[in-house]
Design a protein around this motif. Structure first.
Motif, short mmCIF file in Angstrom:
data_model
loop_
_atom_site.label_atom_id
_atom_site.label_comp_id
_atom_site.label_asym_id
_atom_site.label_seq_id
_atom_site.Cartn_x
_atom_site.Cartn_y
_atom_site.Cartn_z
N ILE A 83 0.86 -1.18 0.00
CA ILE A 83 0.00 0.00 0.00
C ILE A 83 0.89 1.23 0.00
N THR A 84 0.69 2.08 -1.01
CA THR A 84 1.49 3.30 -1.07
C THR A 84 0.56 4.49 -1.17
N LEU A 85 0.87 5.54 -0.41
CA LEU A 85 0.07 6.75 -0.47
C LEU A 85 0.93 7.90 -0.95
N GLY A 86 0.38 8.74 -1.81
CA GLY A 86 1.13 9.89 -2.30
C GLY A 86 0.21 10.91 -2.94
N GLY A 87 0.78 12.05 -3.32
CA GLY A 87 0.01 13.06 -4.06
C GLY A 87 -0.77 14.02 -3.19
N GLU A 88 -0.96 13.66 -1.95
CA GLU A 88 -1.63 14.53 -0.99
C GLU A 88 -0.98 14.22 0.35
N ILE A 89 -1.28 15.05 1.34
CA ILE A 89 -0.76 14.78 2.67
C ILE A 89 -1.46 13.54 3.22
N ALA A 90 -0.67 12.57 3.68
CA ALA A 90 -1.25 11.37 4.29
C ALA A 90 -1.43 11.66 5.78
N ASP A 91 -2.68 11.70 6.25
CA ASP A 91 -2.89 11.99 7.67
C ASP A 91 -2.86 10.70 8.49
N GLN A 92 -2.75 10.88 9.80
CA GLN A 92 -2.62 9.71 10.67
C GLN A 92 -3.87 8.83 10.62
N GLN A 93 -5.06 9.46 10.42
CA GLN A 93 -6.31 8.68 10.37
C GLN A 93 -6.28 7.64 9.25
N ILE A 94 -5.88 8.07 8.06
CA ILE A 94 -5.93 7.11 6.94
C ILE A 94 -4.83 6.06 7.11
N LEU A 95 -3.69 6.46 7.66
CA LEU A 95 -2.62 5.47 7.90
C LEU A 95 -3.11 4.43 8.92
N LYS A 124 -5.10 -1.07 10.04
CA LYS A 124 -6.07 -1.93 10.71
C LYS A 124 -6.73 -2.87 9.71
N LYS A 125 -7.08 -2.31 8.55
CA LYS A 125 -7.79 -3.10 7.53
C LYS A 125 -6.86 -4.11 6.86
N TYR A 126 -5.64 -3.71 6.64
CA TYR A 126 -4.68 -4.60 5.95
C TYR A 126 -3.45 -4.80 6.83
N PRO A 127 -3.59 -5.58 7.91
CA PRO A 127 -2.47 -5.70 8.86
C PRO A 127 -1.21 -6.32 8.24
N GLU A 128 -1.38 -7.07 7.16
CA GLU A 128 -0.23 -7.75 6.54
C GLU A 128 0.51 -6.85 5.55
N ALA A 129 -0.11 -5.73 5.19
CA ALA A 129 0.45 -4.94 4.09
C ALA A 129 1.62 -4.07 4.54
N ARG A 130 2.54 -3.86 3.61
CA ARG A 130 3.62 -2.91 3.82
C ARG A 130 3.07 -1.54 3.40
N ILE A 131 2.95 -0.63 4.35
CA ILE A 131 2.33 0.68 4.07
C ILE A 131 3.40 1.77 4.03
N THR A 132 3.44 2.47 2.92
CA THR A 132 4.45 3.51 2.73
C THR A 132 3.77 4.78 2.27
N HIS A 133 4.12 5.90 2.87
CA HIS A 133 3.65 7.13 2.22
C HIS A 133 4.83 7.87 1.64
N ILE A 134 4.56 8.37 0.43
CA ILE A 134 5.62 8.93 -0.39
C ILE A 134 5.47 10.43 -0.43
N TYR A 135 6.58 11.11 -0.24
CA TYR A 135 6.57 12.53 -0.55
C TYR A 135 7.33 12.68 -1.85
N ALA A 136 6.69 13.18 -2.88
CA ALA A 136 7.40 13.38 -4.14
C ALA A 136 7.17 14.79 -4.62
N SER A 137 8.24 15.42 -5.01
CA SER A 137 8.13 16.72 -5.62
C SER A 137 8.45 16.52 -7.09
N THR A 138 7.51 16.85 -7.95
CA THR A 138 7.75 16.66 -9.38
C THR A 138 8.95 17.50 -9.79
#
Lengths: 452, 86
Positions: free
Chosen positions: A244-256, A261-275
């Motif tokens: 699971i990767t999040l990007g393009g917007e600010i990832a808040d603690q709620q969605i993380l 919780k929903k995907y306990p097995e998943a590797r969750i990463t949030h990406i900060y990318a500047s084009t």
């Protein structure tokens, strides 16, 4: 673990020739290496004409993948045109990049449209050793899109291609291929021997989620808004996500938290990318923002610097892109202005938003000035200030403080009139969800609306 | 007005503001939110409107984040947090 070999610059040569697994699955078909090879062989005579040329490409996501595979290593540069691009904008881009031809895929045929050379054309193609520039328009925080040229090597510099892991991954494509984030996922998937799932361009959100589930998608990179929506549709129970990767917007603690919780097995990463900077960095500890250590020690591939006003600057370890648009700000030490504001909070930095006041509504950028001008044209207001208000579903919604023409005006009626004016004149994601009637607001020293 | 009716009436206001139409006969407990007519922007607006009208936003009050799937779950969230508002 492999990295792209410096000597090899051709996208096609790097994709995994695998007969058992498709490289791409669309709503209609599974595309194997042999399918791409057939189209490549059939296009050879047309490709010859494009050697060393600056070529613009457009089409569906699946067509863009074909076109990139065909043209990388042949064209001097490839300009990716988003589907919703205005004609005058397109012509300006063609001029800036010295575009000589436009290529599309019709069925399995590569079709080429020659563009007459413009007198003010600025030739970009100084490619060395056959390296092709990939020119990706950014959504442009100042209102006008910027052009940034990357290439296969720069785009994959920090990506690790592990085919042992890659073969078990089925990526669901949430972004368009004409966007930087879409390109990144396409490269990650095709260069690691994974399968890329590309939903039909007409699919609704639920249909897309269904398509991913039916095709055993186990990895998705998407905006926090996309993830919130996915948690709100029924189909998510069918997804067995590993990545699971999040990007393009600010990832808040709620969605993380909700995703862990929903995907306990998943590797969750949030990406900060500047084009602007080409590549950003990844945060893997399931916490919002990023560790302050990144600023002290640097992160993979880049150094960070925080300005007095909280602006984040990034310096990639190697200059990995050329700026075609000229308004990208690089300081004397090579740090690129990202335009993002951060704040230090207990040994972490959290993102506050854009310094320009640009509002990110579910991944769509809204410039407050544009909405203010549109609202003033209604003739209902003496003054208006537009800003973002935090929202648990879209990240932010547009809000407006308004000064009515007459102080005695009934507020309810005014709000109603403003809403019906907005429905008729302003794109839905730019419409203020709230209006607050005020008698005055702060102006800064130069008489402009104070945005901070 | 009870919370359910309040939500339904606000829902309808947001529908007209966002040029959307109800895609189901009526909003029932098992109606899937994102298939009911409002898109995610519409929902975001609904949550924001309700915060203004009811004075609370359950999404920022919950410790464990919940993203409701059905209309019934959505109403339940508002009912659950009704008494916790300050």
């Amino acid at each position: 673990m492999r990295r792209i070999d410096r000597a090899l610059t051709n996208f096609w040569d790097h994709i995994v020739a695998e007969s058992e697994r498709p490289l791409v699955v669309t709503a209609g078909e599974a595309l194997y290496h042999s399918d791409f090879l057939r189209i490549r062989t059939g296009s050879e005579h047309v490709l010859l004409k494009l050697r060393g040329k600056a070529v613009a490409i457009s089409g569906t996501d699946a067509e863009l993948i074909h076109l990139l595979l065909l043209l990388d290593g042949t064209a001097s540069s490839i300009l990716l045109l988003p589907n919703d691009m205005q004609t005058d904008q397109k012509e300006e881009f063609f001029g800036q990049c010295g575009i000589e031809a436009e290529a599309t895929l019709v069925g399995e045929e590569l079709e080429v449209n020659k563009i007459p050379a413009s007198s003010e054309t600025l030739k970009l193609s100084d490619t060395k050793g056959g390296r092709t520039d990939w020119i990706i328009p950014t959504s442009g925080t100042s209102g006008t899109p910027k052009l940034v040229a990357h290439n296969l090597k720069s785009l994959t510099r920090t990506t690790k291609f592990n085919r042992e892991v890659g073969r078990d991954i089925r990526w669901g494509l949430s972004y368009s291929i004409s966007r930087f984030a879409g390109i990144q996922i396409m490269l990650q998937s095709l260069l690691s021997g994974s399968t890329l799932l590309v939903a039909s361009p007409e699919a609704s959100f639920s249909e897309k989620a269904d398509f991913f589930a039916t095709n055993h998608c186990n990895a998705i990179s998407a905006t926090p808004t996309f993830w919130r929506k996915l948690l709100m549709v029924n189909h998510e129970s069918d997804l067995n996500l590993k990545v699971i990767t999040l990007g393009g917007e600010i990832a808040d603690q709620q969605i993380l938290n909700a995703l862990s919780k929903k995907y306990p097995e998943a590797r969750i990463t949030h990406i900060y990318a500047s084009t602007e900077a080409g590549v950003g960095f990844a945060v893997r500890d399931h916490l919002e923002g990023f560790p302050a250590a990144f600023v002290r020690d640097g992160v993979e591939g880049a150094e960070l610097k925080i300005e007095q006003d909280g602006t984040l600057r990034i310096k990639p370890h190697t200059a990995n892109q050329k700026f075609i648009s000229t308004d990208i700000d690089v300081d004397a030490d090579g740090f690129i202005d990202t335009g993002d504001l951060v704040e230090e909070k207990s040994d972490r930095y959290v993102f506050l938003g854009r310094r320009s006041g640009s509002i990110n509504v579910g991944g769509n950028k809204v410039m407050p000035e544009e909405v203010e001008n549109l609202l003033l044209k209604s003739g209902l207001l003496k003054g208006v200030k537009v800003y973002g208000k935090a929202n648990p579903i879209m990240g932010n919604l547009v809000s407006a403080d308004v000064i009515p023409n007459s102080a005695s005006q009934d507020q309810k009626i005014l709000k109603k009139e403003l809403k019906s004016y907005c429905s008729a004149n302003i794109e839905s994601f730019k419409r203020p969800a709230f209006f607050k009637v005020v008698s005055d607001f702060d102006l800064n020293a130069s008489g402009k609306i104070s945005r901070n | 007005m009870d919370i359910r009716n309040h939500i339904i009436s606000t829902y309808n206001e947001v529908l007209s503001y966002t040029d959307a139409e109800l895609q189901v006969e009526e909003l029932a407990n098992d109606t899937v939110l994102l298939e009911s007519g409002l898109d995610s922007l519409g929902f975001a607006t609904l949550v924001a409107e309700l915060e203004e009208e009811l004075g609370y936003d359950p999404f920022v009050m919950m410790d464990e984040p919940i993203y409701p799937t059905t209309f019934g779950e959505f109403v339940e969230l508002y009912e659950t947090y009704k008494d916790e508002k300050n």
